[in-house]
Design a protein around this motif. Structure first.
Motif, PDB file in Angstrom:
ATOM      1  N   ARG A   5     -11.854  -2.683   1.434  1.00  0.00           N
ATOM      2  CA  ARG A   5     -11.718  -1.852   0.232  1.00  0.00           C
ATOM      3  C   ARG A   5     -10.234  -1.604  -0.055  1.00  0.00           C
ATOM      4  N   GLU A   6      -9.483  -1.372   1.006  1.00  0.00           N
ATOM      5  CA  GLU A   6      -8.053  -1.113   0.815  1.00  0.00           C
ATOM      6  C   GLU A   6      -7.317  -2.343   0.285  1.00  0.00           C
ATOM      7  N   ILE A   7      -7.738  -3.514   0.718  1.00  0.00           N
ATOM      8  CA  ILE A   7      -7.143  -4.740   0.160  1.00  0.00           C
ATOM      9  C   ILE A   7      -7.467  -4.838  -1.327  1.00  0.00           C
ATOM     10  N   ARG A   8      -8.717  -4.570  -1.633  1.00  0.00           N
ATOM     11  CA  ARG A   8      -9.162  -4.673  -3.030  1.00  0.00           C
ATOM     12  C   ARG A   8      -8.322  -3.767  -3.918  1.00  0.00           C
ATOM     13  N   GLU A   9      -7.957  -2.616  -3.378  1.00  0.00           N
ATOM     14  CA  GLU A   9      -7.166  -1.660  -4.163  1.00  0.00           C
ATOM     15  C   GLU A   9      -5.668  -1.933  -4.056  1.00  0.00           C
ATOM     16  N   GLY A  10      -5.334  -3.000  -3.348  1.00  0.00           N
ATOM     17  CA  GLY A  10      -3.909  -3.358  -3.243  1.00  0.00           C
ATOM     18  C   GLY A  10      -3.159  -2.534  -2.215  1.00  0.00           C
ATOM     19  N   ASN A  11      -3.870  -1.734  -1.422  1.00  0.00           N
ATOM     20  CA  ASN A  11      -3.208  -0.908  -0.393  1.00  0.00           C
ATOM     21  C   ASN A  11      -3.150  -1.680   0.924  1.00  0.00           C
ATOM     22  N   PHE A  12      -2.255  -2.665   0.964  1.00  0.00           N
ATOM     23  CA  PHE A  12      -2.229  -3.540   2.136  1.00  0.00           C
ATOM     24  C   PHE A  12      -1.783  -2.785   3.394  1.00  0.00           C
ATOM     25  N   ARG A  13      -0.855  -1.852   3.237  1.00  0.00           N
ATOM     26  CA  ARG A  13      -0.395  -1.078   4.390  1.00  0.00           C
ATOM     27  C   ARG A  13      -1.568  -0.281   4.979  1.00  0.00           C
ATOM     28  N   ALA A  14      -2.349   0.340   4.098  1.00  0.00           N
ATOM     29  CA  ALA A  14      -3.496   1.112   4.586  1.00  0.00           C
ATOM     30  C   ALA A  14      -4.514   0.186   5.254  1.00  0.00           C
ATOM     31  N   ALA A  15      -4.646  -1.013   4.725  1.00  0.00           N
ATOM     32  CA  ALA A  15      -5.610  -1.961   5.297  1.00  0.00           C
ATOM     33  C   ALA A  15      -5.223  -2.333   6.721  1.00  0.00           C
ATOM     34  N   ILE A  16      -3.944  -2.634   6.929  1.00  0.00           N
ATOM     35  CA  ILE A  16      -3.533  -3.045   8.280  1.00  0.00           C
ATOM     36  C   ILE A  16      -3.601  -1.860   9.239  1.00  0.00           C
ATOM     37  N   THR A  17      -3.308  -0.665   8.737  1.00  0.00           N
ATOM     38  CA  THR A  17      -3.410   0.525   9.597  1.00  0.00           C
ATOM     39  C   THR A  17      -4.850   0.716  10.056  1.00  0.00           C
ATOM     40  N   THR A  18      -5.785   0.494   9.147  1.00  0.00           N
ATOM     41  CA  THR A  18      -7.211   0.612   9.501  1.00  0.00           C
ATOM     42  C   THR A  18      -7.568  -0.383  10.599  1.00  0.00           C
ATOM     43  N   ILE A  19      -7.139  -1.620  10.430  1.00  0.00           N
ATOM     44  CA  ILE A  19      -7.467  -2.630  11.440  1.00  0.00           C
ATOM     45  C   ILE A  19      -6.862  -2.247  12.783  1.00  0.00           C
ATOM     46  N   LYS A  20      -5.631  -1.781  12.738  1.00  0.00           N
ATOM     47  CA  LYS A  20      -4.917  -1.503  13.992  1.00  0.00           C
ATOM     48  C   LYS A  20      -5.442  -0.271  14.723  1.00  0.00           C
ATOM     49  N   GLU A  21      -6.303   0.501  14.058  1.00  0.00           N
ATOM     50  CA  GLU A  21      -6.925   1.604  14.797  1.00  0.00           C
ATOM     51  C   GLU A  21      -7.709   1.059  15.990  1.00  0.00           C
ATOM     52  N   THR A  22      -8.265  -0.146  15.837  1.00  0.00           N
ATOM     53  CA  THR A  22      -9.067  -0.680  16.950  1.00  0.00           C
ATOM     54  C   THR A  22      -8.611  -2.058  17.419  1.00  0.00           C
ATOM     55  N   ASN A  23      -7.741  -2.710  16.676  1.00  0.00           N
ATOM     56  CA  ASN A  23      -7.339  -4.064  17.057  1.00  0.00           C
ATOM     57  C   ASN A  23      -5.820  -4.190  17.028  1.00  0.00           C
ATOM     58  N   ASN A  24      -5.226  -4.418  18.206  1.00  0.00           N
ATOM     59  CA  ASN A  24      -3.772  -4.501  18.277  1.00  0.00           C
ATOM     60  C   ASN A  24      -3.229  -5.859  17.874  1.00  0.00           C
ATOM     61  N   LEU A  25      -4.078  -6.865  17.809  1.00  0.00           N
ATOM     62  CA  LEU A  25      -3.570  -8.223  17.603  1.00  0.00           C
ATOM     63  C   LEU A  25      -4.226  -8.916  16.402  1.00  0.00           C
ATOM     64  N   PRO A  26      -4.159  -8.270  15.230  1.00  0.00           N
ATOM     65  CA  PRO A  26      -4.907  -8.828  14.092  1.00  0.00           C
ATOM     66  C   PRO A  26      -4.431 -10.202  13.632  1.00  0.00           C
ATOM     67  N   ALA A  27      -3.125 -10.478  13.731  1.00  0.00           N
ATOM     68  CA  ALA A  27      -2.655 -11.786  13.253  1.00  0.00           C
ATOM     69  C   ALA A  27      -3.237 -12.899  14.113  1.00  0.00           C
TER      70      ALA A  27
END
Lengths: 465, 279
Positions: free
Chosen positions: A63-85
């Motif tokens: 949802r955050e990507i859809r809204e263009g909030n890329f920073r918020a999107a990566i923060t969400t992922i990093k809450e549980t995943n340290n190695l998203p790339a």
């Protein structure tokens, strides 16, 4: 109106890419990512999360990507995943999160992995935020191995305020991410950047320390570590146990990929480690490692690469995407074929004698068991063979740690949270499960970090640093 | 980084180095080896431990310059310079106990790793007979050290320039013909170990050899170092490096050692063309 198919990801042309080690897919542009994110139904029930070994809040980051909030999107992922790339590139999303996607019942599922990769790469380009570390707990934890399990465990423990030291046997950290997975699938700069971030969080890294030889688990406790996480991963490669397996020109996938990835053998003689690939390369096995080896052999100049697999394409454990990439690049496949002996010529391999197989009843893995067809032997000529049929668990820590129980297969006995039979020692990743995926090792590292934290608090009470 | 504290030229293309490696020195035992990588573009090469000093935190290596990496180490690395990576101690230590009478055979650069084994065997109360040999007098070294730890020492050179003319298996055969020996160790070129093992077998005396297959990681991961012992594939780095000599498939070892001969030659030629040979 929902787009029925995924927004395609642009890739290097197969004819071009077999001559280089550059990454194959280019990744989404912001516009492509937003278009793909718009396909997400934002299900309340979010079945995708249940498919994720580290439970990323997938609908939220999309949802955050859809809204263009890329920073918020990566923060969400990093809450549980340290190695998203890394996960965005090497996770088998098609059998995990994407397999559960509601959209997938009718159309193609949302390309969750590509979106994860997009925001992780976006973060690299726009500045990485180092996670906040809690106040010092006063506890010290040793992490054995800097592969996906160890890196994840170390990051989570550090966030909780523990003092963490990673011990790595090789001269570069990253474990299988460095020595195993090729550059064209996981660029090493990404692994290095992730490890850099860990160091910025205050994790200590000690290279060239072979736990079990240079230092033992017992000695780590004597040195004042309060707990140890063992993520020492895969060890010695399995061979087929057939005549001729030690002929020159027969590599384990581990050796072949280590020569290329870790030691940069493809740059010999600028780099000192050679790697030799002949005209015709036979790769034995059907997993991701076999695909990596086959595609690497092509890039090193092999004229022909043939994958030999004893079941059919449907049973191949490799990701569909990797099989597809390999085929596009010209890798040939021989299905329902099993090697019975290697043929030598003056000490060097010259061919693989194979027997044809048919599929019988399902075995304990649920896959139909291959059965040899009598008198169906034939020879696949090859001057290089790469055996990619898996590894045994790394032997050194189990051999040198009294009280650490192992299974008959040599894996360390541990519960879901990574607790071993030895107090204060936790384990996760391939050393516990046998060869598995990067993400399952990360999941295990994560659960163990939580269990180690609970153990330290319960055993010693809360300490002030 | 591991600083070189001392360097001594032992002979033509033969150097002794004392290198800072406190973790390795603290744990080292006879029979074990190290992996060394000189620099960022370097290869990982196994070198058998020749000696160590746990208190000083140093290890001693004896290096014969035969390929690009060993040339580079031998002639470009000096006291004060640092080696990028030193990993160890690796492999299983030698089985040291009281056997009775033992023979320790060291051929060529193999004299270096046989020394700490002979010393430990002597300390364990064995009657230690040393047999060391080299092609020629200039390539012999550490005879003083060997003399200190051996009750008897026999020396050979192929060309007769020092000691007995011939190869190490000749005094070995004489010893085995003359008296009871309980165990033999032999370290040196594969071909020497092969013939030492054949000689030992003739007399039915158990022999331990230290195999030197090609390695990449050296820590139990890659499987490059596989050897055949008693008909089984074994891994030099974690199952060895020592194996019962009578059970080793020597021809396979010799063949596998030549797997990268062309590349090794090409790397050395290119290196020498630029840097020359200076020792």
């Amino acid at each position: 109106m929902i787009r029925p198919t995924q927004v395609p990801m642009r890739e290097q042309d197969p004819k071009e890419r077999i001559h280089n080690f550059e990454e194959v897919p280019f990744g989404y542009s912001p516009e492509e990512a937003i278009a793909e994110a718009e396909r997400c139904l934002q299900c309340k029930r979010a079945p995708c999360i249940a498919g994720c070994p580290v439970q990323i809040n997938i609908p939220k980051f999309i949802r955050e990507i859809r809204e263009g909030n890329f920073r918020a999107a990566i923060t969400t992922i990093k809450e549980t995943n340290n190695l998203p790339a890394i996960c965005g590139r090497v996770c088998p999303q098609e059998t995990q999160c994407q397999a559960n996607c509601t959209l997938g019942k009718k159309y193609e599922p949302v390309a969750i992995g590509r979106l994860e990769r997009f925001v992780a790469d976006w973060e690299y380009a726009n500045g990485v935020e180092i996670p906040v570390v809690s106040d010092p707990s006063g506890f010290r934890v040793a992490v054995v191995g800097s592969g996906p399990a160890g890196l994840t465990c170390a990051a989570d423990l550090r966030r909780l305020g523990h003092e963490v030291t990673i011990f790595e046997a090789l001269h570069e950290p990253g474990g299988v991410l460095m020595y195993g997975i090729p550059e064209f699938r996981l660029p090493k700069r990404i692994v290095r950047a992730e490890i850099e971030n860990l160091l910025k969080m205050g994790v200590e890294l000690r290279l060239n320390v072979v736990v079990g030889r240079t230092i033992t688990i017992d000695e780590l406790f004597h040195q004042g570590y309060h707990a140890v996480f063992v993520g020492s991963g895969a060890g010695l490669p399995k061979f087929l146990g057939i005549p001729g397996e030690n002929l020159i020109g027969i590599y384990s996938a581990n050796e072949f990929l280590t020569r290329v990835n870790l030691m940069r053998g493809y740059l010999f003689p600028q780099y000192d480690t050679p790697v030799k690939v002949g005209q015709v390369v036979a790769v034995v096995g059907g997993g991701n490692v076999a695909m990596d080896a086959a595609r690497t052999a092509l890039r090193l100049g092999a004229q022909r690469v043939v994958v030999i697999y004893r079941r059919t394409e449907a049973e191949m454990p490799a990701r569909r995407e990797e099989i597809h990439h390999a085929k596009e690049e010209g890798v040939e496949f021989q299905f329902l074929v099993n090697p019975v002996r290697f043929i030598g010529d003056q000490g060097k391999v010259a061919g693989v004698e194979c027997i044809r197989m048919v599929l019988g009843e399902p075995d304990e893995s649920g896959r139909r068991r291959p059965i040899p067809v009598p008198d169906s032997n034939f020879v696949v000529p090859a001057d290089t063979v790469i055996v990619a049929i898996g590894n045994d668990p790394h032997p050194l820590v189990p051999r040198t740690t009294p009280g650490l129980q192992t299974t008959p297969r040599g894996t360390v006995v541990a519960d879901e949270e990574g607790r071993t039979t030895r107090e204060g020692v936790f384990a996760g990743g391939d050393i516990v499960t046998g060869a598995a995926t990067v993400i399952s090792a990360m999941g295990a590292g994560k659960r163990a970090a939580r269990a180690i934290h609970e153990y330290l608090c319960a055993r010693y009470g809360k300490k002030e640093g | 980084m591991h600083r070189i504290l001392r360097k001594r030229v032992l002979g033509p293309n033969l150097v002794e180095l004392e290198v800072e490696a406190p973790l390795v020195a603290a744990k080292a035992k006879p029979g074990q080896f190290l992996i060394v990588r000189l620099h960022e573009k370097g290869e990982r090469i196994p070198l058998t431990l020749a000696d160590w000093d746990a208190q000083a935190g140093t290890v001693t290596l004896v290096v014969q310059m035969i390929g690009k990496t060993t040339y580079q180490l031998g002639q470009e690395y000096h006291v004060g310079d640092a080696i990028c990576d030193v990993v160890g101690p690796l492999g299983n230590p030698s089985e040291i106990r009281h056997f009775g009478t033992v023979v320790c055979v060291g051929g060529g650069v193999g004299i270096a790793p046989i020394f700490p084994i002979a010393r430990a065997l002597q300390e364990a109360g064995n009657h230690v007979i040393g047999v060391v040999g080299a092609r020629t007098k200039d390539l012999l070294f550490w005879l003083d050290r060997m003399e200190r730890v051996c009750h008897e020492l026999y020396v050979t050179t192929d060309d007769g320039s020092f000691g007995r003319k011939g190869v190490v298996t000749e005094p070995l055969r004489d010893i085995l013909s003359a008296r009871r020996v309980d165990h033999i160790w032999a370290i040196g070129p594969a071909i020497m170990m092969k013939f030492a093992a054949l000689t030992a077998q003739e007399f039915g005396v158990p022999i331990t050899v230290s195999l030197n297959p090609i390695m990449v990681d050296g820590t139990g991961m890659c499987g490059a170092c596989r050897v055949e012992v008693a008909g089984q594939t074994r891994f030099g780095c974690v199952d060895g490096p020592e194996f019962p000599g009578e059970l080793v498939n020597w021809d396979l070892l010799l063949a596998r050692l030549s797997a990268y001969k062309e590349e090794e030659r090409c790397a050395l030629e290119q290196y020498l063309a630029v840097k020359g040979s200076r020792l």
